[in-house]
Write a protein that holds these residues in place. Structure first.
Motif, PDB file in Angstrom:
ATOM      1  N   VAL A  71     -20.324  10.443 -16.942  1.00 24.91           N
ATOM      2  CA  VAL A  71     -21.233  10.051 -18.026  1.00 24.91           C
ATOM      3  C   VAL A  71     -21.435   8.533 -18.091  1.00 24.91           C
ATOM      4  CG1 VAL A  71     -20.878  12.071 -19.515  1.00 24.91           C
ATOM      5  CG2 VAL A  71     -19.369  10.070 -19.746  1.00 24.91           C
ATOM      6  N   ASN A  72     -20.799   7.822 -17.159  1.00 22.69           N
ATOM      7  CA  ASN A  72     -20.950   6.360 -17.162  1.00 22.69           C
ATOM      8  C   ASN A  72     -21.017   5.879 -15.711  1.00 22.69           C
ATOM      9  OD1 ASN A  72     -21.051   3.736 -17.993  1.00 22.69           O
ATOM     10  ND2 ASN A  72     -18.849   3.565 -18.386  1.00 22.69           N
ATOM     11  N   LEU A  73     -22.073   6.315 -15.026  1.00 20.98           N
ATOM     12  CA  LEU A  73     -22.161   6.019 -13.597  1.00 20.98           C
ATOM     13  C   LEU A  73     -22.474   4.537 -13.382  1.00 20.98           C
ATOM     14  CD1 LEU A  73     -24.026   9.254 -12.520  1.00 20.98           C
ATOM     15  CD2 LEU A  73     -21.676   8.621 -11.937  1.00 20.98           C
ATOM     16  N   ARG A  74     -21.860   4.004 -12.347  1.00 18.02           N
ATOM     17  CA  ARG A  74     -21.861   2.555 -12.140  1.00 18.02           C
ATOM     18  C   ARG A  74     -23.041   2.070 -11.290  1.00 18.02           C
ATOM     19  NH1 ARG A  74     -17.599  -1.115 -11.842  1.00 18.02           N
ATOM     20  NH2 ARG A  74     -16.033   0.459 -12.248  1.00 18.02           N
ATOM     21  N   THR A  75     -23.669   0.983 -11.726  1.00 18.62           N
ATOM     22  CA  THR A  75     -24.592   0.239 -10.853  1.00 18.62           C
ATOM     23  C   THR A  75     -23.873  -1.046 -10.491  1.00 18.62           C
ATOM     24  OG1 THR A  75     -26.576   1.151 -11.844  1.00 18.62           O
ATOM     25  CG2 THR A  75     -26.825  -0.956 -10.736  1.00 18.62           C
ATOM     26  N   SER A  76     -23.597  -1.266  -9.195  1.00 22.34           N
ATOM     27  CA  SER A  76     -22.795  -2.432  -8.797  1.00 22.34           C
ATOM     28  C   SER A  76     -23.644  -3.672  -8.619  1.00 22.34           C
ATOM     29  CB  SER A  76     -22.083  -2.194  -7.474  1.00 22.34           C
ATOM     30  OG  SER A  76     -21.666  -0.899  -7.368  1.00 22.34           O
ATOM     31  N   LEU A  77     -24.901  -3.487  -8.239  1.00 20.15           N
ATOM     32  CA  LEU A  77     -25.778  -4.632  -8.010  1.00 20.15           C
ATOM     33  C   LEU A  77     -27.144  -4.245  -8.554  1.00 20.15           C
ATOM     34  CD1 LEU A  77     -25.178  -7.302  -6.544  1.00 20.15           C
ATOM     35  CD2 LEU A  77     -26.013  -6.262  -4.440  1.00 20.15           C
ATOM     36  N   ILE A  78     -27.631  -4.976  -9.550  1.00 25.81           N
ATOM     37  CA  ILE A  78     -28.916  -4.576 -10.142  1.00 25.81           C
ATOM     38  C   ILE A  78     -30.061  -4.863  -9.176  1.00 25.81           C
ATOM     39  CG2 ILE A  78     -28.154  -4.831 -12.536  1.00 25.81           C
ATOM     40  CD1 ILE A  78     -30.027  -7.401 -12.512  1.00 25.81           C
ATOM     41  N   HIS A  79     -31.217  -4.294  -9.496  1.00 24.29           N
ATOM     42  CA  HIS A  79     -32.328  -4.378  -8.547  1.00 24.29           C
ATOM     43  C   HIS A  79     -32.738  -5.826  -8.291  1.00 24.29           C
ATOM     44  CE1 HIS A  79     -34.327  -3.952 -12.502  1.00 24.29           C
ATOM     45  NE2 HIS A  79     -35.280  -4.705 -11.987  1.00 24.29           N
ATOM     46  N   HIS A  80     -33.040  -6.091  -7.029  1.00 21.40           N
ATOM     47  CA  HIS A  80     -33.411  -7.439  -6.594  1.00 21.40           C
ATOM     48  C   HIS A  80     -34.076  -7.349  -5.231  1.00 21.40           C
ATOM     49  CE1 HIS A  80     -29.638  -6.657  -4.488  1.00 21.40           C
ATOM     50  NE2 HIS A  80     -30.046  -7.534  -3.597  1.00 21.40           N
ATOM     51  N   THR A  81     -34.716  -8.441  -4.841  1.00 17.61           N
ATOM     52  CA  THR A  81     -35.140  -8.584  -3.451  1.00 17.61           C
ATOM     53  C   THR A  81     -34.260  -9.681  -2.860  1.00 17.61           C
ATOM     54  OG1 THR A  81     -36.826 -10.181  -4.109  1.00 17.61           O
ATOM     55  CG2 THR A  81     -37.552  -7.902  -3.845  1.00 17.61           C
ATOM     56  N   ASP A  82     -34.024  -9.632  -1.540  1.00 20.90           N
ATOM     57  CA  ASP A  82     -33.212 -10.678  -0.924  1.00 20.90           C
ATOM     58  C   ASP A  82     -34.081 -11.922  -0.735  1.00 20.90           C
ATOM     59  OD1 ASP A  82     -31.141  -8.875  -0.913  1.00 20.90           O
ATOM     60  OD2 ASP A  82     -31.407  -8.299   1.192  1.00 20.90           O
ATOM     61  N   PHE A  83     -33.466 -13.076  -0.868  1.00 22.65           N
ATOM     62  CA  PHE A  83     -34.174 -14.361  -0.789  1.00 22.65           C
ATOM     63  C   PHE A  83     -34.694 -14.696   0.610  1.00 22.65           C
ATOM     64  CE2 PHE A  83     -32.905 -17.949  -3.888  1.00 22.65           C
ATOM     65  CZ  PHE A  83     -33.160 -17.168  -4.975  1.00 22.65           C
ATOM     66  N   GLY A  84     -33.929 -14.314   1.602  1.00 25.84           N
ATOM     67  CA  GLY A  84     -34.066 -14.935   2.921  1.00 25.84           C
ATOM     68  C   GLY A  84     -35.089 -14.289   3.829  1.00 25.84           C
ATOM     69  N   THR A  85     -34.748 -14.226   5.110  1.00 28.19           N
ATOM     70  CA  THR A  85     -35.687 -13.730   6.117  1.00 28.19           C
ATOM     71  C   THR A  85     -35.389 -12.263   6.442  1.00 28.19           C
ATOM     72  OG1 THR A  85     -34.251 -14.629   7.835  1.00 28.19           O
ATOM     73  CG2 THR A  85     -36.029 -16.029   7.070  1.00 28.19           C
ATOM     74  N   VAL A  86     -34.218 -12.039   7.039  1.00 22.57           N
ATOM     75  CA  VAL A  86     -33.831 -10.675   7.429  1.00 22.57           C
ATOM     76  C   VAL A  86     -32.405 -10.436   6.936  1.00 22.57           C
ATOM     77  CG1 VAL A  86     -33.378  -9.147   9.399  1.00 22.57           C
ATOM     78  CG2 VAL A  86     -35.263 -10.780   9.515  1.00 22.57           C
TER      79      VAL A  86
END
Ligand SMILES: O=C(O)CCC(=O)C(=O)O
Ligand SMILES: [Fe+2]
Length: 214
Positions: A71-86
């Motif tokens: 009932v309390n499932l974890r999100t470890s890293l919230i949504h984002h785009t990566d800054f760099g190239t690849v």
């Protein structure tokens, strides 16, 4: 291409050291393939991100804790785009999700699992590629949530190599803008200035991560 990833769920320091030169070779191959596909000179992207020049490139070892509480499932890293190239990503357990094109991060059904495949790396485009290609390459929105099924009961380890442009590389678009750029002045920045500008905008309270490109 096959790649020797970590053989257990636990990080292996030798893996990181031995694999560093392999990672650089893989990025070089991707750079050439992308430039060719886009009709640019083969060395276009490689020339802007030499691994021996100063840059914000990061090698990250991430541990995401198990998520046993249904009932309390974890999100470890919230949504984002990566800054760099690849970005190259190695993990076994899963938990990475990609936002489907046009989807809203608030819509749970718009998130697709990126299932790890044995011997394979997950390859992600970052915002710098979107900038250089005038939006032709998209930096995908992603997040790390609890792993699916019974895998949520174990800790997840992943190794992420987030390549960034050389600090002094120009962020000028190399291709005609596919979409109108709201930040024309970015063309005149160095990678370092561009990254500082992005980091400062992320720190603002009203920052909303957005997917760019097509
Ligand atoms: O650990 C993962 O699966 C993804 C990590 C990630 O998105 C990042 O480090 O930017
Ligand atoms: Fe990421």
């Amino acid at each position: 291409m096959t790649f020797q990833g970590p053989s257990s769920g636990k990080p292996d320091p030798d893996f990181t050291l031995v694999s560093f030169s392999v990672i650089i070779d893989i990025i070089a191959i991707i750079n050439v393939a992308l430039a060719r596909q886009l009709g640019l000179p083969e060395d276009t992207f490689a020339a802007l991100q030499s691994p021996t020049e100063l840059s914000g490139t990061v090698l990250r070892l991430l541990k995401s804790y198990a998520s046993p509480d249904a009932v309390n499932l974890r999100t470890s890293l919230i949504h984002h785009t990566d800054f760099g190239t690849v970005t190259l990503l190695a993990n076994i357990v899963g938990g990475l999700q990609i936002l489907k094109p046009g989807g809203s991060p608030l819509d749970e059904s718009a998130w697709a699992w990126a299932r790890p495949q044995p011997g394979c790396l997950i390859v992600n485009m970052g915002d710098a590629m979107t900038q250089w290609t005038g939006g032709i390459l998209r930096s995908s929105m992603h997040r790390v949530t609890h792993a699916p099924g019974s895998r949520r009961f174990v800790d997840k380890y992943s190794i992420a190599y987030l390549a960034r442009p050389e600090r002094n590389a120009s962020m000028k678009r190399l291709l005609d803008a596919h979409e109108a750029s709201e930040n024309e002045e970015d063309d005149n920045l160095t990678a370092w200035e561009w990254e500082v500008k992005k980091a400062m905008s992320m720190a603002r309270a009203n920052y909303v991560p957005q997917m760019k490109g097509v």
